[in-house]
Motif scaffolding. Structure first.
Motif, PDB file in Angstrom:
ATOM      1  N   LYS B 176      12.772 -31.718 -25.278  1.00 20.71           N
ATOM      2  CA  LYS B 176      13.362 -30.558 -24.894  1.00 20.71           C
ATOM      3  C   LYS B 176      14.390 -31.397 -23.702  1.00 20.71           C
ATOM      4  O   LYS B 176      15.151 -30.578 -22.634  1.00 20.71           O
ATOM      5  CB  LYS B 176      12.485 -29.410 -23.105  1.00 20.71           C
ATOM      6  CG  LYS B 176      12.171 -28.805 -24.052  1.00 20.71           C
ATOM      7  CD  LYS B 176      11.060 -26.916 -24.194  1.00 20.71           C
ATOM      8  CE  LYS B 176      10.920 -27.261 -22.776  1.00 20.71           C
ATOM      9  NZ  LYS B 176      10.492 -25.951 -22.716  1.00 20.71           N
ATOM     10  N   ILE B 179      17.708 -30.480 -22.193  1.00 20.30           N
ATOM     11  CA  ILE B 179      18.010 -28.756 -21.668  1.00 20.30           C
ATOM     12  C   ILE B 179      18.360 -29.029 -20.018  1.00 20.30           C
ATOM     13  O   ILE B 179      16.629 -29.171 -19.574  1.00 20.30           O
ATOM     14  CB  ILE B 179      17.410 -27.550 -22.320  1.00 20.30           C
ATOM     15  CG1 ILE B 179      17.321 -27.930 -23.877  1.00 20.30           C
ATOM     16  CG2 ILE B 179      17.171 -26.220 -21.522  1.00 20.30           C
ATOM     17  CD1 ILE B 179      16.174 -26.750 -24.156  1.00 20.30           C
ATOM     18  N   MET B 181      20.203 -26.159 -17.245  1.00 21.08           N
ATOM     19  CA  MET B 181      20.301 -25.150 -17.451  1.00 21.08           C
ATOM     20  C   MET B 181      21.518 -25.152 -16.202  1.00 21.08           C
ATOM     21  O   MET B 181      23.008 -24.291 -15.564  1.00 21.08           O
ATOM     22  CB  MET B 181      19.405 -24.206 -16.531  1.00 21.08           C
ATOM     23  CG  MET B 181      18.207 -24.058 -17.515  1.00 21.08           C
ATOM     24  SD  MET B 181      19.008 -23.658 -19.072  1.00 21.08           S
ATOM     25  CE  MET B 181      20.318 -21.805 -18.521  1.00 21.08           C
ATOM     26  N   ASN B 186      29.372 -24.133 -22.689  1.00 16.86           N
ATOM     27  CA  ASN B 186      29.387 -23.130 -23.861  1.00 16.86           C
ATOM     28  C   ASN B 186      30.357 -23.463 -25.044  1.00 16.86           C
ATOM     29  O   ASN B 186      30.183 -22.954 -26.068  1.00 16.86           O
ATOM     30  CB  ASN B 186      29.871 -21.199 -23.606  1.00 16.86           C
ATOM     31  CG  ASN B 186      31.445 -21.217 -23.261  1.00 16.86           C
ATOM     32  OD1 ASN B 186      32.027 -22.161 -22.717  1.00 16.86           O
ATOM     33  ND2 ASN B 186      31.781 -20.541 -23.308  1.00 16.86           N
ATOM     34  N   PHE B 193      24.255 -27.522 -25.525  1.00 17.49           N
ATOM     35  CA  PHE B 193      24.178 -26.282 -25.930  1.00 17.49           C
ATOM     36  C   PHE B 193      23.302 -26.284 -27.587  1.00 17.49           C
ATOM     37  O   PHE B 193      22.763 -25.641 -27.967  1.00 17.49           O
ATOM     38  CB  PHE B 193      25.285 -25.924 -26.455  1.00 17.49           C
ATOM     39  CG  PHE B 193      26.021 -24.687 -26.865  1.00 17.49           C
ATOM     40  CD1 PHE B 193      26.226 -23.768 -26.373  1.00 17.49           C
ATOM     41  CD2 PHE B 193      26.404 -24.757 -28.762  1.00 17.49           C
ATOM     42  CE1 PHE B 193      26.397 -22.282 -26.758  1.00 17.49           C
ATOM     43  CE2 PHE B 193      26.236 -23.428 -29.146  1.00 17.49           C
ATOM     44  CZ  PHE B 193      26.030 -22.326 -27.977  1.00 17.49           C
ATOM     45  N   HIS B 196      19.739 -26.439 -26.943  1.00 21.15           N
ATOM     46  CA  HIS B 196      19.913 -24.548 -26.631  1.00 21.15           C
ATOM     47  C   HIS B 196      19.539 -24.548 -27.409  1.00 21.15           C
ATOM     48  O   HIS B 196      18.399 -23.450 -27.726  1.00 21.15           O
ATOM     49  CB  HIS B 196      20.335 -24.706 -25.585  1.00 21.15           C
ATOM     50  CG  HIS B 196      19.576 -23.351 -24.630  1.00 21.15           C
ATOM     51  ND1 HIS B 196      20.586 -22.646 -23.495  1.00 21.15           N
ATOM     52  CD2 HIS B 196      18.670 -22.736 -24.748  1.00 21.15           C
ATOM     53  CE1 HIS B 196      19.605 -21.814 -23.395  1.00 21.15           C
ATOM     54  NE2 HIS B 196      18.682 -21.838 -23.531  1.00 21.15           N
ATOM     55  N   ASP B 197      20.726 -24.065 -28.507  1.00 17.56           N
ATOM     56  CA  ASP B 197      20.851 -23.140 -29.950  1.00 17.56           C
ATOM     57  C   ASP B 197      19.833 -23.165 -30.721  1.00 17.56           C
ATOM     58  O   ASP B 197      18.704 -22.221 -31.075  1.00 17.56           O
ATOM     59  CB  ASP B 197      22.514 -23.015 -30.417  1.00 17.56           C
ATOM     60  CG  ASP B 197      22.468 -22.279 -31.038  1.00 17.56           C
ATOM     61  OD1 ASP B 197      22.657 -20.847 -31.079  1.00 17.56           O
ATOM     62  OD2 ASP B 197      22.871 -22.591 -32.447  1.00 17.56           O
TER      63      ASP B 197
END
Lengths: 292, 259
Positions: B176, B179, B181, B186, B193, B196-197
């Motif tokens: 992770k 990731i 935030m 986007n 991205f 995360h997706d």
């Protein structure tokens, strides 16, 4: 609509007796749509053919008559496959996730498949990040879907009262899923938005228990506001801002001018009533003289 | 904390790591193991392999001592380690996988971009394989493909689904680290991205999520990290949601405590 009627509406929607061609379920990592789909299946009790479109489900669920693996095929090929298995009788299409579509193709896909005899139940995962649209300023898939859906079910878990929801949202955004908060439970909260043909939409909040198949409307506790609380007006100024009972009664009895106008003129069911005045020059023979 | 007795790791009722119900099921279950650089999950994976192959889990659960021969097959696909790494590590668990016919290792680490992926068209071939239904499949760090090729997260998920539908249980092990935030974009080509997706969609398919992370309070001498076992979006009545902390000592011994 009374509470009882709202539960009847939910039951009718779950058993597909209410005319509503596209049910959109918005779920999250906190509460998935799994149990709600199971509830549909329970209510339908094999009365309808179910076609399952899989984007993320590995095996065919027991209740599905047809299972279409959509992982490597394009939307128009999926439509062809669905149309080839669809029968003339009523059928239901369950889509496990709409997050695999691009925003420019999703509405076309749904509207091509939905028909008076075909209902679509589709899930959209709200926590999945939304990619930038290939066409600038094009609306997101979720806004388009909520626009075309005839019923929307937004699912939430029933969280303990002392939980800090903002903190929980932050943890979920970092993909840290907390434990023992009754997330993804068979008992959950659901906000139902149902759209009538007229365009009017009604919103209810339910607590759905899929173990006992019981639904209960949730009434949001509203803080009691007493508009006529005279004590708030006391001691603010040296003037008297309060009204006595006698003054209130007199105020209520004042007949407002527009009320009077409505009584005398509007009594003929919304018709426009034109009252001629003394200076009006009206010729009955001339069609262009008609004031309406 | 050191005065507490050693406590055991249990994922499913009654006291099991990978339950018999899962192994003998006709369903295809998926679980996700996420870690970060400071707290890698190798020790846990070794025990999961041990439990799959012979039913025991010596280092993490002292009650699982009964050896079952040929419990299930294990296929291990790794994008970050070679076979030697696991052969050496599993010896600590008392298993020599060089001589275990139920263990198959697929090395997508060694010379991946020299021999196996020359163009993007070669990627589907990596996932083109037949698996026995009674297999526990491990896919370690498949997200490497998201970083190093033009593969989209949806396509990678489809490839993983094509494998996981063949076997009873699949573990996806992913990092992770990317990731972030605070710097989320986007842009579908952005690495953060894509990851995360990929992970969010995996969580929507899983029955169990295991998350390893460092202590939030900072570094401690007697604790290496925390391990959280949480429910996935697909329910399992037997899953035990729990938080643990663990300590790996200098000599490689492992201690687990309930949080």
């Amino acid at each position: 609509m009374s509470n009882q009627n709202s539960v009847v509406l939910l039951t009718r929607l779950l058993s597909l007796k209410e005319s509503s061609p596209f049910h959109l379920i918005i779920d999250s990592l906190l509460q998935s749509s799994y149990y709600l789909i199971e509830e549909y299946v329970y209510k339908l009790n094999n009365s309808i053919d179910i076609i399952y479109l899989s984007f993320e489900t590995a095996k065919k669920p027991n209740y599905a008559k047809e299972f279409i693996d959509c992982t490597f095929i394009k939307p128009d090929e999926i439509i062809k496959k669905v149309k080839s298995v669809i029968t003339t009788s009523k059928s239901l299409i369950i889509i496990d996730s709409l997050n695999y579509f691009e925003n420019i193709e999703v509405t076309n896909f749904i509207s091509t498949l939905a028909s008076p005899t075909t209902t679509i139940i589709a899930t959209y995962h709200i926590n999945v990040p939304i990619p930038k649209s290939s066409i600038p300023n094009y609306p997101s898939a979720l806004s388009l879907l909520t626009y075309i859906a005839s019923s929307i079910f937004e699912l939430e878990p029933i969280l303990p009262i002392d939980i800090n929801e903002e903190e929980l949202e932050n943890e979920i955004a970092k993909l840290n899923i907390p434990v023992n908060l009754k997330l993804n439970s068979p008992i959950f909260k659901c906000t139902l938005t149902n759209r009538r043909k007229s365009g009017r939409s009604i919103i209810y909040k339910f607590k759905i228990d899929t173990k006992l198949h019981e639904y209960e409307i949730i009434k949001e506790a509203q803080p009691e506001t007493n508009e006529e609380d005279e004590s708030l007006l006391k001691d603010l100024t040296t003037f008297n801002l309060t009204t006595s009972n006698k003054q209130k009664l007199a105020k209520e009895q004042v007949e407002l001018p527009f009320m009077q106008a409505q009584e005398s003129l509007g009594s003929s069911g919304g018709a426009i009533v034109y009252e001629f005045e003394k200076d009006d020059d009206y010729d009955e023979e001339d069609p262009y003289e008609d004031p309406f | 904390m050191t005065s507490n007795p050693n406590q055991d790791l249990t994922f499913f009722k009654p006291n099991s790591i990978i339950s018999d119900d899962i192994i003998n099921s006709n369903n295809a279950y998926l679980s996700v193991i996420t870690n970060t650089q400071g707290v890698l999950s190798n020790w846990l994976i070794n025990s999961l392999i041990e439990n799959s192959l012979q039913g025991t889990a010596n280092l993490i659960n002292r009650d699982l001592t009964k050896k079952q021969l040929n419990r299930t097959k294990v296929t291990y696909i790794s994008f970050t380690n070679n076979k030697e790494f696991y052969v050496k590590n599993l010896k600590r668990n008392g298993i020599d996988v060089n001589f275990n016919q139920n263990f198959e290792f697929i090395d997508y680490f060694t010379n991946l971009f020299i021999n196996k992926i020359k163009t993007d068209e070669d990627i589907p071939k990596l996932f083109d394989m037949k698996l026995d239904p009674k297999t526990v499949l491990f896919v370690e760090n498949p997200e490497i493909l998201l970083y190093s090729t033009n593969l989209s997260s949806n396509r990678l998920l489809s490839h993983i689904l094509s494998l996981s539908k063949q076997c009873a249980q699949t573990f996806i092990i992913a990092s992770k680290d990317l990731i972030d935030m605070e710097n989320t974009t986007n842009d579908p080509q952005d690495l953060g991205f894509k990851l995360h997706d990929f992970l969010t969609k995996l969580y929507h398919r899983s029955i169990m999520n295991i998350n390893l992370q460092p202590l939030k309070t900072g570094r401690a001498k007697d604790i290496t990290g925390s391990l959280t076992v949480s429910k996935g979006s697909i329910p399992s009545n037997d899953l035990i949601e729990k938080e643990y902390v663990y300590n790996i000592t200098k000599d490689g011994n492992l201690k687990i405590y309930y949080r």
